[in-house]
Design an enzyme around this catalytic site. Structure first.
Site, PDB file in Angstrom:
ATOM      1  CG  ASP A  63      14.545  13.371  21.189  1.00 48.13           C
ATOM      2  OD1 ASP A  63      15.701  12.829  20.890  1.00 48.13           O
ATOM      3  OD2 ASP A  63      14.231  14.671  20.938  1.00 48.13           O
ATOM      4  N   GLY A  64      15.524   9.764  20.571  1.00 45.58           N
ATOM      5  CA  GLY A  64      15.688   8.990  19.248  1.00 45.58           C
ATOM      6  C   GLY A  64      16.145   9.718  18.175  1.00 45.58           C
ATOM      7  CD  GLN A  92       2.660   3.766  -3.956  1.00 42.05           C
ATOM      8  OE1 GLN A  92       2.729   2.619  -3.754  1.00 42.05           O
ATOM      9  NE2 GLN A  92       1.901   4.173  -4.418  1.00 42.05           N
ATOM     10  CG  ASP A 121       7.232  -9.645 -10.425  1.00 46.99           C
ATOM     11  OD1 ASP A 121       8.202  -9.295 -10.949  1.00 46.99           O
ATOM     12  OD2 ASP A 121       7.210  -9.354  -9.280  1.00 46.99           O
ATOM     13  CE  LYS A 175       4.947 -10.085  -7.337  1.00 47.61           C
ATOM     14  NZ  LYS A 175       6.004  -9.769  -6.553  1.00 47.61           N
ATOM     15  CG  ASP A 234      11.888 -10.506  -7.341  1.00 50.88           C
ATOM     16  OD1 ASP A 234      11.914  -9.343  -8.221  1.00 50.88           O
ATOM     17  OD2 ASP A 234      10.937 -10.582  -6.665  1.00 50.88           O
TER      18      ASP A 234
HETATM   19  C1  R5P Z   1       7.992  -6.468  -6.482  1.00 54.86           C
HETATM   20  O1  R5P Z   1       7.632  -5.962  -7.489  1.00 54.86           O
HETATM   21  C2  R5P Z   1       9.439  -6.859  -6.123  1.00 54.86           C
HETATM   22  O2  R5P Z   1      10.220  -6.986  -7.395  1.00 54.86           O
HETATM   23  C3  R5P Z   1       9.499  -7.844  -5.502  1.00 54.86           C
HETATM   24  O3  R5P Z   1       8.871  -9.153  -6.232  1.00 54.86           O
HETATM   25  C4  R5P Z   1       8.595  -7.868  -4.107  1.00 54.86           C
HETATM   26  O4  R5P Z   1       8.881  -6.610  -3.536  1.00 54.86           O
HETATM   27  C5  R5P Z   1       9.043  -8.932  -3.108  1.00 54.86           C
HETATM   28  O5  R5P Z   1       8.357  -8.754  -1.840  1.00 54.86           O
HETATM   29  P1  R5P Z   1       7.934  -9.937  -1.082  1.00 54.86           P
HETATM   30  O6  R5P Z   1       9.116 -10.596  -0.590  1.00 54.86           O
HETATM   31  O7  R5P Z   1       7.260  -9.334   0.169  1.00 54.86           O
HETATM   32  O8  R5P Z   1       6.829 -10.832  -1.905  1.00 54.86           O
END
Ligand code: R5P
Length: 224
Positions: free
Chosen positions: A34-35, A90, A158, A181, A207
């Site tokens: 069932d996974g 989050q 960002d 951003k 990033d």
């Molecule tokens: C967001 O604050 C993270 O630092 C990344 O910039 C973001 O999660 C990148 O997501 P995606 O590749 O979907 O733009």
């Protein structure tokens, strides 16, 4: 102290064992029809030892896998390494009705381990949700030392990524800056300049996560 490699960190765990000369304890795992997941740690020895457990949390299934490992090891002392910490974005409520997802994950882990180590986790906010010892380490300096940085500037797509850009830039003695951003949804983002003058420069974009690639792609289009 022995090493246990979770399913998502086999390669890294094996490298760690090789470098440190520590023994690996094998984990048997399979899926029920069932996974649902099944795991069994080690042979028939009692598991009341000290272990380094390494498991990235990329998918929801990785989280369940970790919880099963921690339950199997509940008589032991665990130093947990999470190279990729999912759900870290989050890290606050942006709107009423939302969870703080990283808090939910941290709460389910904290009382089962001595310490958690992450690598370039999304933000420093994350640490406050772990009730055990917590440390974040960075790989950006190591990465910087492997990259050709001639006539380069480091750009964070960002402001949240500014700290990673700084780590990278400091290692290579480069300038760094960030773009502004605005995110409208999971896939819809807009990028505007900050104080960036990139004409004629090689650009290194830094990033923490590439998810859909939208952020990096927008940054590249803008910078071009
Ligand atoms: C967001 O604050 C993270 O630092 C990344 O910039 C973001 O999660 C990148 O997501 P995606 O590749 O979907 O733009």
């Amino acid at each position: 102290m022995k090493i246990i490699c979770g399913k998502s960190s086999q390669y890294l765990g094996n490298r760690l064992a090789k470098i440190t000369g520590k023994e690996i304890v094998e984990v048997e795992y399979k899926k029920f029809p069932d996974g649902e997941q099944y795991i069994k740690v080690g042979g028939d020895d009692e598991l009341n030892d000290e272990f380094i457990l390494i498991q990235s949390l990329v998918t929801d299934s990785d989280i369940v896998h970790l919880l099963l490992l921690l339950d199997a090891l509940k008589e032991s002392k665990i130093d947990l390494i999470i190279p990729y910490m999912g759900y870290a974005r989050q890290d606050r409520k942006f709107e009423i009705g939302e969870p703080i997802s990283i808090r939910a994950i941290a709460t389910s882990i904290s009382d089962k381990v001595e310490r958690v180590t992450t690598v370039d986790v999304h933000s420093s906010e994350v640490s406050k949700y772990f009730k055990c010892e917590f440390q974040n380490v960075t790989a950006f300096r190591e990465i910087a030392s492997q990259v050709d940085t001639d006539n380069s500037i480091v750009i964070a797509p960002d402001e949240g990524a500014k700290g990673y850009a700084k780590e990278f830039a400091d290692e290579s003695d480069l300038d760094y800056d960030f773009l502004v951003k605005k995110r409208y949804s999971g896939t819809d983002i807009d990028i505007k300049p900050k104080n960036v003058d990139v004409e004629g420069r090689n650009i290194i974009i830094v990033d923490d996560i590439v998810s859909t690639g939208g952020t990096v792609s927008e940054a590249i289009s803008f910078l071009k």
